[in-house]
Scaffold this active site. Sequence first.
Site, PDB file in Angstrom:
ATOM      1  N   LYS A  13       0.831  -1.219   0.000  1.00  0.00           N
ATOM      2  CA  LYS A  13       0.000   0.000   0.000  1.00  0.00           C
ATOM      3  C   LYS A  13       0.855   1.255   0.000  1.00  0.00           C
ATOM      4  O   LYS A  13       0.606   2.194  -0.768  1.00  0.00           O
ATOM      5  CB  LYS A  13      -0.923   0.008   1.233  1.00  0.00           C
ATOM      6  CG  LYS A  13      -1.884  -1.151   1.319  1.00  0.00           C
ATOM      7  CD  LYS A  13      -2.913  -0.935   2.412  1.00  0.00           C
ATOM      8  CE  LYS A  13      -2.309  -0.729   3.784  1.00  0.00           C
ATOM      9  NZ  LYS A  13      -1.548  -1.902   4.260  1.00  0.00           N
ATOM     10  N   ARG A  88      -9.785   1.153   9.358  1.00  0.00           N
ATOM     11  CA  ARG A  88      -9.350  -0.196   9.699  1.00  0.00           C
ATOM     12  C   ARG A  88     -10.517  -1.104  10.085  1.00  0.00           C
ATOM     13  O   ARG A  88     -10.331  -2.304  10.227  1.00  0.00           O
ATOM     14  CB  ARG A  88      -8.340  -0.154  10.852  1.00  0.00           C
ATOM     15  CG  ARG A  88      -7.010   0.480  10.475  1.00  0.00           C
ATOM     16  CD  ARG A  88      -6.058   0.457  11.659  1.00  0.00           C
ATOM     17  NE  ARG A  88      -4.789   1.080  11.326  1.00  0.00           N
ATOM     18  CZ  ARG A  88      -3.745   0.437  10.800  1.00  0.00           C
ATOM     19  NH1 ARG A  88      -3.851  -0.846  10.545  1.00  0.00           N
ATOM     20  NH2 ARG A  88      -2.625   1.070  10.532  1.00  0.00           N
ATOM     21  N   ARG A 127      11.915  -6.304   4.651  1.00  0.00           N
ATOM     22  CA  ARG A 127      11.665  -4.883   4.389  1.00  0.00           C
ATOM     23  C   ARG A 127      12.712  -3.992   5.064  1.00  0.00           C
ATOM     24  O   ARG A 127      13.063  -4.183   6.225  1.00  0.00           O
ATOM     25  CB  ARG A 127      10.263  -4.508   4.869  1.00  0.00           C
ATOM     26  CG  ARG A 127       9.861  -3.087   4.568  1.00  0.00           C
ATOM     27  CD  ARG A 127       8.377  -2.900   4.725  1.00  0.00           C
ATOM     28  NE  ARG A 127       7.875  -3.270   6.049  1.00  0.00           N
ATOM     29  CZ  ARG A 127       6.594  -3.207   6.387  1.00  0.00           C
ATOM     30  NH1 ARG A 127       5.692  -2.804   5.495  1.00  0.00           N
ATOM     31  NH2 ARG A 127       6.211  -3.560   7.605  1.00  0.00           N
ATOM     32  N   ARG A 160      12.644  -2.633  10.669  1.00  0.00           N
ATOM     33  CA  ARG A 160      11.724  -2.396  11.778  1.00  0.00           C
ATOM     34  C   ARG A 160      11.748  -3.566  12.755  1.00  0.00           C
ATOM     35  O   ARG A 160      11.783  -4.727  12.343  1.00  0.00           O
ATOM     36  CB  ARG A 160      10.304  -2.182  11.260  1.00  0.00           C
ATOM     37  CG  ARG A 160      10.105  -0.840  10.598  1.00  0.00           C
ATOM     38  CD  ARG A 160       8.770  -0.711   9.904  1.00  0.00           C
ATOM     39  NE  ARG A 160       7.646  -1.096  10.756  1.00  0.00           N
ATOM     40  CZ  ARG A 160       6.366  -0.918  10.402  1.00  0.00           C
ATOM     41  NH1 ARG A 160       6.071  -0.384   9.224  1.00  0.00           N
ATOM     42  NH2 ARG A 160       5.395  -1.291  11.222  1.00  0.00           N
ATOM     43  N   ARG A 171      -0.270  -9.676  13.434  1.00  0.00           N
ATOM     44  CA  ARG A 171      -0.846  -8.544  12.695  1.00  0.00           C
ATOM     45  C   ARG A 171      -1.742  -9.016  11.551  1.00  0.00           C
ATOM     46  O   ARG A 171      -2.776  -8.413  11.264  1.00  0.00           O
ATOM     47  CB  ARG A 171       0.288  -7.655  12.147  1.00  0.00           C
ATOM     48  CG  ARG A 171       1.010  -6.884  13.235  1.00  0.00           C
ATOM     49  CD  ARG A 171       2.261  -6.232  12.703  1.00  0.00           C
ATOM     50  NE  ARG A 171       1.961  -5.173  11.754  1.00  0.00           N
ATOM     51  CZ  ARG A 171       2.900  -4.540  11.040  1.00  0.00           C
ATOM     52  NH1 ARG A 171       4.176  -4.888  11.141  1.00  0.00           N
ATOM     53  NH2 ARG A 171       2.555  -3.584  10.210  1.00  0.00           N
TER      54      ARG A 171
END
Length: 362
Positions: A13, A88, A127, A160, A171
């Site tokens: 996204k 959300r 990532r 992260r 998640r």
Amino acid sequence: MKLILIGAPGSGKGTQAKYLTEKYQIPQIATGALLRAAVAAQTPLGRQAKAIMDAGQLVPNDIVIGMIRERISRPDADQGFVLDGFPRNIAQAIALDDILDKLGKPIDAVLQFDVDAEMLMQRMIGRLSCISCGALFNLFTQPPAIDDKCDECGSTLIHRTDDNEETIERRLNIFESLTQPLSDYYKQKGILHIVEAHGDVGEVTKRIKSALRGLRPKRTPAKPMLAPTVTPSKNAKPQVKHVRVEKPQPKLRPRKKIQTLSGNTTVKKLEIKKELPDVVHKKLLKKPVKKATTAKTAAATKLLDETLDKQLKQLEAELKQTKAQLKEASEAEKALIKAEKNKDVALIKALHAEITKLKKSK
């Protein structure tokens, strides 16, 4: 163009949001960035959010929605925006629709990034993000030219801490339970577009272009403010409305037809009476006439009344006598209590006998 991007963490996204902001010259609005900016600027909502986050709790819907409302109302969002990470859940989606309805800015399209769980895990574990410009890289699909260095600005790339397998799985489960129902919500509104998010960035971008081809931004007039109601002053004279009352016209009896006769026969004209029918007298005639009471019925009624009066007087006399006896018994009981206190045996016996006599007389 007013767009919403929904999809699981790591579905791409953020990367595609940058392409959309450049194409349509509209801002990217991400809840995470909004929260960080509000906390840094120490706005009223930012201070509330900081206190909640410091306590280790999730920021409630009303604070997040307040930040979104303020951001969408800025001038740079007049031509549209890209919402990344909001809404959300269904509650946030309904609140967002209410805000945009009042502003006259309905959502044009919702892009749902669809990718399998294995690919998501690979993307998130590998990532990397730049600490200066925010550029994104991936060790597996889009590695940087120099390890730990950004290709754009040369700053350090970081991984992260929450991009680990255990956190990612949790998640994804949260996304499935809360965010996935948004797909059905926007599908019913007819603005949902499913984008296959597997493959490289360029391929996903082409699919987004195909989904948005021919789509024009929607505009609806903002809801007007209600005019304030004017309360009349105390000294104001009340308005008088004149109503015209028309008198009912009398019904005319139908004109009788006059037959024409052949020859020299003369025919008299019939006079038409314009009088109302005597309705009142007809109604009076229809009323039932009350039957006269016979002498026999009157005598029986009189006898019944006399009998009832006699019985009533007798009951009143008995009631009076009973009240007097109760009064005597009460006084005797009081005297008995007093005598018992004084230990007067003779008086106690006399009072007991008198009370027994009164009770029998009842």
